[in-house]
Design an enzyme around this catalytic site. Structure first.
Site, PDB file in Angstrom:
ATOM      1  N   THR A  51       5.718 -23.044  -9.268  1.00 49.44           N
ATOM      2  CA  THR A  51       5.926 -24.490  -9.262  1.00 49.44           C
ATOM      3  C   THR A  51       5.968 -25.044 -10.681  1.00 49.44           C
ATOM      4  O   THR A  51       6.647 -26.035 -10.950  1.00 49.44           O
ATOM      5  CB  THR A  51       4.817 -25.191  -8.456  1.00 49.44           C
ATOM      6  OG1 THR A  51       4.775 -24.620  -7.139  1.00 49.44           O
ATOM      7  CG2 THR A  51       5.056 -26.682  -8.344  1.00 49.44           C
ATOM      8  N   TYR A 138      -1.796 -12.724  -5.600  1.00 50.65           N
ATOM      9  CA  TYR A 138      -0.796 -13.635  -5.039  1.00 50.65           C
ATOM     10  C   TYR A 138       0.199 -12.849  -4.212  1.00 50.65           C
ATOM     11  O   TYR A 138       0.993 -12.076  -4.754  1.00 50.65           O
ATOM     12  CB  TYR A 138      -0.098 -14.362  -6.188  1.00 50.65           C
ATOM     13  CG  TYR A 138       0.889 -15.442  -5.800  1.00 50.65           C
ATOM     14  CD1 TYR A 138       0.965 -15.968  -4.525  1.00 50.65           C
ATOM     15  CD2 TYR A 138       1.759 -15.956  -6.766  1.00 50.65           C
ATOM     16  CE1 TYR A 138       1.873 -16.962  -4.200  1.00 50.65           C
ATOM     17  CE2 TYR A 138       2.671 -16.961  -6.466  1.00 50.65           C
ATOM     18  CZ  TYR A 138       2.714 -17.459  -5.188  1.00 50.65           C
ATOM     19  OH  TYR A 138       3.629 -18.447  -4.877  1.00 50.65           O
ATOM     20  N   LYS A 166      -4.225 -15.467  -2.743  1.00 49.65           N
ATOM     21  CA  LYS A 166      -3.347 -16.536  -2.284  1.00 49.65           C
ATOM     22  C   LYS A 166      -2.325 -15.912  -1.345  1.00 49.65           C
ATOM     23  O   LYS A 166      -1.506 -15.090  -1.758  1.00 49.65           O
ATOM     24  CB  LYS A 166      -2.650 -17.225  -3.460  1.00 49.65           C
ATOM     25  CG  LYS A 166      -1.656 -18.303  -3.036  1.00 49.65           C
ATOM     26  CD  LYS A 166      -0.911 -18.869  -4.243  1.00 49.65           C
ATOM     27  CE  LYS A 166       0.151 -19.878  -3.815  1.00 49.65           C
ATOM     28  NZ  LYS A 166       0.946 -20.382  -4.980  1.00 49.65           N
TER      29      LYS A 166
END
EC number: 4.3.3.7
Length: 294
Positions: A51, A138, A166
């Protein structure tokens, strides 16, 4: 190195966008305001994730951002993303970040190469060994083209620097397989809209895109999801969250933040462009819905 924060006290981490000015340089004045907004909401801050367009930034820009935010001394923890495909370069990045007052790392799978369990275990163990901070692995197969298997988590479960995972595959069965592989591991949803479901399955929190645009509201959304006593959270938030993923993240959220006045420009680094989102009706409607939500 132990964080000065109890990371479990921060169920929401905002994957912070990187603001750019009209000349496509990092807009540090706006970055200051974004950090303050997350601090005011009590949200942990993740720098240079997908992001934050981390891989579209030069190494110097990445270092400048980490130094700059650390110098702001926010009173919430900072996590820095590690992402790429060259292990030697990732180790250099970890070495640099170890010199900064950050609190955690987000460690992504290597891009493009698609290693198996042995290769992934080696990749993560090498980076965990090099880190001076707690690490969140992740799992995001849509971006890395490889899934972390429960076997890899089992292989690493006793590592002292492995703090969390995550999970961003969007699959509740995958989430549950990780929980079984390492019951003590804190697992965070990587999908905003699925947070109510992941919370029911034992999630520790959320790493969020939406919290960029709605810091306070997303913090309340996570709090209510974890409490499990508020019905209809999914139906309220699903359309709003979907509006932020109508084209590639972080295009919609940066366009929305520009419309909100949080960003001077909606500019992204190529190959991403705000021109991809030609119709802003959906995100404007979502913004009205969430800002009036309580």
């Amino acid at each position: 190195m132990k964080s000065k924060y109890n990371l479990s006290d921060y169920p929401l981490w905002t994957a912070l966008v990187t603001p750019f000015d009209e000349n496509n340089h990092v807009d540090f004045a706006t970055l200051t305001q974004l950090v303050h907004a997350q601090q005011d909401a009590g949200n942990g801050i993740l720098l240079l994730g997908s992001t934050g367009e981390g891989l579209a930034l030069s190494v110097q820009e990445q270092r400048d951002i980490v130094r700059f935010v650390c110098d702001l001394s926010p009173n919430v923890p900072l996590m820095v993303a590690i992402g790429g495909y060259d292990l030697a370069l990732q180790l250099e990045w970890v070495e640099f970040c170890n010199t900064q007052p950050v609190d955690a790392f987000l460690v992504g799978s290597p891009l493009y190469a698609k290693p198996g369990n042995v290769g992934l275990t080696h990749w993560f163990k090498t980076l965990l060994d090099a880190s001076n901070h707690p690490c969140m692995l992740y799992n995001v197969p849509s971006r890395s083209a490889v899934s972390i298997s429960p076997n890899v988590i089992e292989n690493l479960s006793s590592h002292p620097n492995l703090w969390a995972l995550k999970e961003a595959s969007g699959d509740i069965a995958t989430f549950e397989s990780f929980r079984k592989a390492s019951p003590e591991l804190a697992i965070y949803s990587g999908d905003d809209g699925l947070m109510p479901y992941f919370a029911q399955a034992g999630a520790a929190g959320l790493v969020s895109v939406a919290a960029n645009a709605w810091p306070q509201q997303t913090a309340e959304f996570v709090k209510r999801s974890l409490a499990g006593t508020f019905p209809n959270l999914f139906t309220t938030w699903t359309d709003a969250v979907n509006s932020l993923f109508s084209v590639a993240n972080p295009i919609p959220v940066k366009v929305l933040m520009h419309l909100q006045g949080q960003l001077e420009t909606p500019r992204l680094r190529p190959p991403l462009t705000h021109l991809e989102l030609s119709d802003t009706t959906f995100i404007k409607t979502a913004n009205s819905t969430i800002l009036s939500w309580s």
